[in-house]
Design a protein around this motif. Structure first.
Motif, PDB file in Angstrom:
ATOM      1  N   ARG A 109       0.830  -1.211   0.000  1.00 57.81           N
ATOM      2  CA  ARG A 109       0.000   0.000   0.000  1.00 57.81           C
ATOM      3  C   ARG A 109       0.860   1.256   0.000  1.00 57.81           C
ATOM      4  O   ARG A 109       0.608   2.201  -0.758  1.00 57.81           O
ATOM      5  CB  ARG A 109      -0.916   0.011   1.223  1.00 57.81           C
ATOM      6  N   MET A 110       1.896   1.290   0.819  1.00 53.68           N
ATOM      7  CA  MET A 110       2.759   2.465   0.870  1.00 53.68           C
ATOM      8  C   MET A 110       3.561   2.627  -0.420  1.00 53.68           C
ATOM      9  O   MET A 110       3.841   3.748  -0.851  1.00 53.68           O
ATOM     10  CB  MET A 110       3.691   2.390   2.078  1.00 53.68           C
ATOM     11  N   ALA A 111       3.898   1.507  -1.056  1.00 55.31           N
ATOM     12  CA  ALA A 111       4.585   1.592  -2.346  1.00 55.31           C
ATOM     13  C   ALA A 111       3.659   2.205  -3.395  1.00 55.31           C
ATOM     14  O   ALA A 111       4.095   2.998  -4.242  1.00 55.31           O
ATOM     15  CB  ALA A 111       5.049   0.207  -2.787  1.00 55.31           C
ATOM     16  N   LEU A 112       2.375   1.860  -3.343  1.00 55.32           N
ATOM     17  CA  LEU A 112       1.418   2.453  -4.269  1.00 55.32           C
ATOM     18  C   LEU A 112       1.244   3.946  -3.999  1.00 55.32           C
ATOM     19  O   LEU A 112       1.098   4.743  -4.937  1.00 55.32           O
ATOM     20  CB  LEU A 112       0.077   1.723  -4.166  1.00 55.32           C
ATOM     21  N   TRP A 113       1.244   4.336  -2.735  1.00 54.98           N
ATOM     22  CA  TRP A 113       1.199   5.765  -2.400  1.00 54.98           C
ATOM     23  C   TRP A 113       2.375   6.499  -3.044  1.00 54.98           C
ATOM     24  O   TRP A 113       2.208   7.567  -3.651  1.00 54.98           O
ATOM     25  CB  TRP A 113       1.258   5.939  -0.882  1.00 54.98           C
ATOM     26  N   LEU A 114       3.555   5.938  -2.888  1.00 56.74           N
ATOM     27  CA  LEU A 114       4.750   6.573  -3.444  1.00 56.74           C
ATOM     28  C   LEU A 114       4.687   6.601  -4.969  1.00 56.74           C
ATOM     29  O   LEU A 114       5.135   7.577  -5.594  1.00 56.74           O
ATOM     30  CB  LEU A 114       5.997   5.822  -2.991  1.00 56.74           C
ATOM     31  N   ALA A 115       4.140   5.561  -5.574  1.00 61.07           N
ATOM     32  CA  ALA A 115       4.039   5.519  -7.036  1.00 61.07           C
ATOM     33  C   ALA A 115       3.191   6.675  -7.551  1.00 61.07           C
ATOM     34  O   ALA A 115       3.535   7.316  -8.555  1.00 61.07           O
ATOM     35  CB  ALA A 115       3.446   4.180  -7.477  1.00 61.07           C
ATOM     36  N   VAL A 116       2.100   6.944  -6.872  1.00 59.46           N
ATOM     37  CA  VAL A 116       1.214   8.032  -7.311  1.00 59.46           C
ATOM     38  C   VAL A 116       1.811   9.400  -6.982  1.00 59.46           C
ATOM     39  O   VAL A 116       1.902  10.284  -7.843  1.00 59.46           O
ATOM     40  CB  VAL A 116      -0.173   7.894  -6.661  1.00 59.46           C
ATOM     41  N   GLY A 117       2.248   9.580  -5.740  1.00 57.83           N
ATOM     42  CA  GLY A 117       2.765  10.883  -5.314  1.00 57.83           C
ATOM     43  C   GLY A 117       4.017  11.296  -6.063  1.00 57.83           C
ATOM     44  O   GLY A 117       4.093  12.409  -6.626  1.00 57.83           O
ATOM     45  N   LEU A 118       5.002  10.421  -6.090  1.00 53.22           N
ATOM     46  CA  LEU A 118       6.244  10.749  -6.792  1.00 53.22           C
ATOM     47  C   LEU A 118       6.040  10.757  -8.300  1.00 53.22           C
ATOM     48  O   LEU A 118       6.716  11.510  -9.021  1.00 53.22           O
ATOM     49  CB  LEU A 118       7.332   9.750  -6.409  1.00 53.22           C
TER      50      LEU A 118
ATOM     51  N   LEU B  55      -3.028 -14.507  -4.122  1.00 45.39           N
ATOM     52  CA  LEU B  55      -2.794 -13.066  -4.099  1.00 45.39           C
ATOM     53  C   LEU B  55      -3.993 -12.306  -3.530  1.00 45.39           C
ATOM     54  O   LEU B  55      -3.826 -11.276  -2.866  1.00 45.39           O
ATOM     55  CB  LEU B  55      -2.483 -12.566  -5.511  1.00 45.39           C
ATOM     56  N   ARG B  56      -5.201 -12.809  -3.791  1.00 43.40           N
ATOM     57  CA  ARG B  56      -6.412 -12.108  -3.372  1.00 43.40           C
ATOM     58  C   ARG B  56      -6.502 -11.974  -1.858  1.00 43.40           C
ATOM     59  O   ARG B  56      -7.028 -10.984  -1.331  1.00 43.40           O
ATOM     60  CB  ARG B  56      -7.644 -12.855  -3.910  1.00 43.40           C
ATOM     61  N   ARG B  57      -5.948 -12.936  -1.135  1.00 44.46           N
ATOM     62  CA  ARG B  57      -6.078 -12.917   0.323  1.00 44.46           C
ATOM     63  C   ARG B  57      -5.302 -11.789   0.988  1.00 44.46           C
ATOM     64  O   ARG B  57      -5.531 -11.479   2.160  1.00 44.46           O
ATOM     65  CB  ARG B  57      -5.637 -14.260   0.912  1.00 44.46           C
ATOM     66  N   PHE B  58      -4.403 -11.119   0.238  1.00 47.92           N
ATOM     67  CA  PHE B  58      -3.649 -10.013   0.813  1.00 47.92           C
ATOM     68  C   PHE B  58      -4.424  -8.695   0.780  1.00 47.92           C
ATOM     69  O   PHE B  58      -4.041  -7.752   1.464  1.00 47.92           O
ATOM     70  CB  PHE B  58      -2.316  -9.841   0.078  1.00 47.92           C
ATOM     71  N   HIS B  59      -5.483  -8.619  -0.034  1.00 49.10           N
ATOM     72  CA  HIS B  59      -6.345  -7.418  -0.094  1.00 49.10           C
ATOM     73  C   HIS B  59      -5.504  -6.136  -0.223  1.00 49.10           C
ATOM     74  O   HIS B  59      -5.678  -5.189   0.542  1.00 49.10           O
ATOM     75  CB  HIS B  59      -7.226  -7.345   1.151  1.00 49.10           C
ATOM     76  N   VAL B  60      -4.623  -6.109  -1.205  1.00 53.04           N
ATOM     77  CA  VAL B  60      -3.688  -4.980  -1.312  1.00 53.04           C
ATOM     78  C   VAL B  60      -4.373  -3.666  -1.659  1.00 53.04           C
ATOM     79  O   VAL B  60      -3.807  -2.586  -1.444  1.00 53.04           O
ATOM     80  CB  VAL B  60      -2.587  -5.270  -2.354  1.00 53.04           C
ATOM     81  N   PHE B  61      -5.589  -3.740  -2.202  1.00 55.49           N
ATOM     82  CA  PHE B  61      -6.310  -2.501  -2.522  1.00 55.49           C
ATOM     83  C   PHE B  61      -7.295  -2.102  -1.424  1.00 55.49           C
ATOM     84  O   PHE B  61      -7.980  -1.090  -1.548  1.00 55.49           O
ATOM     85  CB  PHE B  61      -7.056  -2.658  -3.849  1.00 55.49           C
ATOM     86  N   GLY B  62      -7.351  -2.897  -0.366  1.00 56.35           N
ATOM     87  CA  GLY B  62      -8.248  -2.582   0.734  1.00 56.35           C
ATOM     88  C   GLY B  62      -7.715  -1.434   1.601  1.00 56.35           C
ATOM     89  O   GLY B  62      -6.523  -1.346   1.850  1.00 56.35           O
ATOM     90  N   ARG B  63      -8.606  -0.571   2.025  1.00 55.34           N
ATOM     91  CA  ARG B  63      -8.258   0.580   2.862  1.00 55.34           C
ATOM     92  C   ARG B  63      -7.047   1.338   2.309  1.00 55.34           C
ATOM     93  O   ARG B  63      -6.106   1.659   3.041  1.00 55.34           O
ATOM     94  CB  ARG B  63      -7.975   0.124   4.299  1.00 55.34           C
ATOM     95  N   TRP B  64      -7.090   1.606   1.017  1.00 53.72           N
ATOM     96  CA  TRP B  64      -5.954   2.236   0.354  1.00 53.72           C
ATOM     97  C   TRP B  64      -5.649   3.622   0.913  1.00 53.72           C
ATOM     98  O   TRP B  64      -4.549   4.135   0.745  1.00 53.72           O
ATOM     99  CB  TRP B  64      -6.215   2.327  -1.153  1.00 53.72           C
ATOM    100  N   TRP B  65      -6.617   4.237   1.584  1.00 55.47           N
ATOM    101  CA  TRP B  65      -6.427   5.588   2.123  1.00 55.47           C
ATOM    102  C   TRP B  65      -5.702   5.592   3.472  1.00 55.47           C
ATOM    103  O   TRP B  65      -5.300   6.641   3.954  1.00 55.47           O
ATOM    104  CB  TRP B  65      -7.791   6.241   2.303  1.00 55.47           C
ATOM    105  N   ARG B  66      -5.502   4.424   4.076  1.00 48.87           N
ATOM    106  CA  ARG B  66      -4.950   4.365   5.433  1.00 48.87           C
ATOM    107  C   ARG B  66      -3.422   4.438   5.396  1.00 48.87           C
ATOM    108  O   ARG B  66      -2.760   3.609   4.786  1.00 48.87           O
ATOM    109  CB  ARG B  66      -5.380   3.062   6.093  1.00 48.87           C
TER     110      ARG B  66
END
Length: 475
Positions: A97-106, A225-236
């Motif tokens: 999730r934090m890697a996705l945050w960095l991907a968008v922000g940077l 892969l689905r059990r990790f819910h990587v897109f869940g609570r993406w805002w947290r």
């Protein structure tokens, strides 16, 4: 899946590394095919268009390497978490999730930088008309940066969790999408307008967006892969994880930017030498970069394999994983170097008509550059794989310094002197590339060899509960 006790540990590690590196290397090569499609279509627009696009791609490539460096820190973090404990779902999800945050922000920051592309080119002495064409091209192409960064995170996620074949399949899909997009938008086929260079940039953006959607679909449909819910609570937010990723990722980013900047800087030097030299450089570099994708994929596998053992605290297995990756890489680069030496015109013919009289000078230059590329295949492959192994033990700061010193103090300086102040010109620029890669390879290999002396590996005994997880992750 437990490995048989009858199999030698090194042999088992070689097999595990090959299972992981194979799909990653193939995905990397397919990704280069995606980029090659752009070059093939743009080359049909003429030498001026090819030169302008190569300058734009040089800037975008450096920005993309910087983004991939920071977000790529998720690979050793996920690997260590999987190796450390049996149930790592929450930790893996937070890192991703934090890697996705960095991907968008940077990524948005990189888009903003791209709008200064023409100014950068003029400041480096490029011809004004080429700079103007290239500046517009880079602005459109920059729209692909954010989805490309997101796709890189998702690719790392699926690979570290034992699904690298998704990267291969999705990249193969991207080839078709990009080819169709270029066919329709560059020359105005299928009822679309003929947009030339702009159409190629739009095709790349569309391809990047489709790639992200494909990864999301793969993750959502795969049971593991689905059990990790990587897109869940993406805002947290997970601020401690974000800081950890930045601490690891920024040096990786500096390393990749230093290397990418070396080759992009070489393109700008070529632009000062001449338009034909720049076009030949673009073709030769595409060929060398295509071959590099295999050791680069092995380096990615080394990060994950070494990271598994690092998380488990197994010092002996860390060494086996690193040396196994290096051995596999050396076997490949020997073959690729020989192929470049024996069949240079065959490789060049994939990009331009080598028999056309108008291309005779370009072909001759490209063959000279490709000869140098064949020579530095060995050190280029070694430095990529060793850097990946060091990332697996979360050693990124000193390798970043080594990269800057090797690529720039040794490599680029040599390119400037030989390329601009001697009769070698373009060949001198390529010799500088070889010098930089060789210096970096020697220093990185020394650091890996003395990793225990530098206290880079854990001193604790491996956890008896970690090994099944490590091997299950790539089964």
């Amino acid at each position: 899946m437990r490995e048989s006790h009858q199999v030698h540990p090194l042999r088992a590690e070689l097999a595990a590394t090959l299972r992981l590196a194979g799909p990653l290397a193939l995905a990397n090569m397919l990704q280069m095919a995606v980029f090659a499609i752009d070059v093939i279509f743009v080359a049909r627009l003429g030498q001026e268009a090819l030169a302008a696009s190569s300058l734009a791609v040089a800037i975008v490539a450096v920005l993309m390497m910087g983004l991939n460096g920071v977000t790529g820190a998720v690979a050793p973090l996920i690997a260590a978490e999987v190796g450390r404990r049996r149930n790592s779902v929450r930790e893996v999800r937070r890192s991703t999730r934090m890697a996705l945050w960095l991907a968008v922000g940077l990524g948005l920051g990189a888009v903003a930088i791209s709008f200064f592309g023409e100014w950068i080119m003029l400041a480096t002495g490029q011809e004004p008309r080429i700079a103007a064409i290239s500046g517009h091209f880079i602005q459109v192409l920059s729209l692909a940066l954010v989805p490309m960064a997101i796709a890189n995170v998702l690719r790392t996620f699926v690979s570290a969790l034992g699904r690298p074949f998704f990267a291969t399949l999705i990249t193969a899909l991207a080839i078709g999408v990009n080819a169709l997009g270029n066919y329709a938008l560059v020359f105005g086929n299928l009822g679309m307008p003929a947009l030339g260079l702009t159409g190629s940039a739009l095709a790349s953006t569309i391809t990047a967006c489709v790639t992200v959607l494909a990864y999301a679909l793969a993750i959502g449909t795969d049971r593991q892969l689905r059990r990790f819910h990587v897109f869940g609570r993406w805002w947290r937010p997970e601020w401690s994880r974000l800081r950890q990723m930045l601490a690891l990722g920024l040096p990786i980013s500096a390393t990749l930017i230093a290397e990418g900047g070396l080759f992009s800087g070489a393109a700008f030097l070529m632009g000062r030498v001449g338009e034909a030299e720049l076009a030949a450089h673009t073709v030769a570099l595409q060929i060398a970069a295509f071959a590099f994708q295999v050791p680069f994929g092995i380096g990615q596998a080394a990060t994950i394999r070494v990271g598994y053992h690092y998380g488990a605290g197994d010092r002996a297995a860390i060494g086996r994983a690193g040396w196994a990756a290096i051995a596999i890489g050396l076997a490949f680069v020997g073959v690729s170097a020989l192929a470049m030496l024996l069949f240079p015109r065959l490789f060049i013919s994939a990009y331009i008509d080598v028999d056309a009289p108008v291309n005779a000078g370009l072909v001759a230059l490209a063959m000279q550059y490709l000869f140098v590329a064949a020579v530095f295949q060995l050190t280029d492959g070694v430095q990529a794989i060793v850097a990946g192994a060091l990332r697996g033990i979360q050693d990124t700061r000193v390798p970043a310094i080594i990269a800057i010193v090797g690529y720039w103090a040794a490599g680029f300086a040599t390119s400037v002197v030989l390329g601009l102040f001697t009769p070698l010109e373009g060949t001198g620029v390529w010799i500088g590339l070889a010098v930089g890669l060789t210096v970096a390879a020697i220093l990185l290999l020394a650091r890996w060899h003395w990793r225990e002396r530098f206290r880079l590996v854990p001193e604790t005994a491996p956890s008896p509960h970690a090994a099944p997880i490590i091997h299950a992750a790539i089964a």
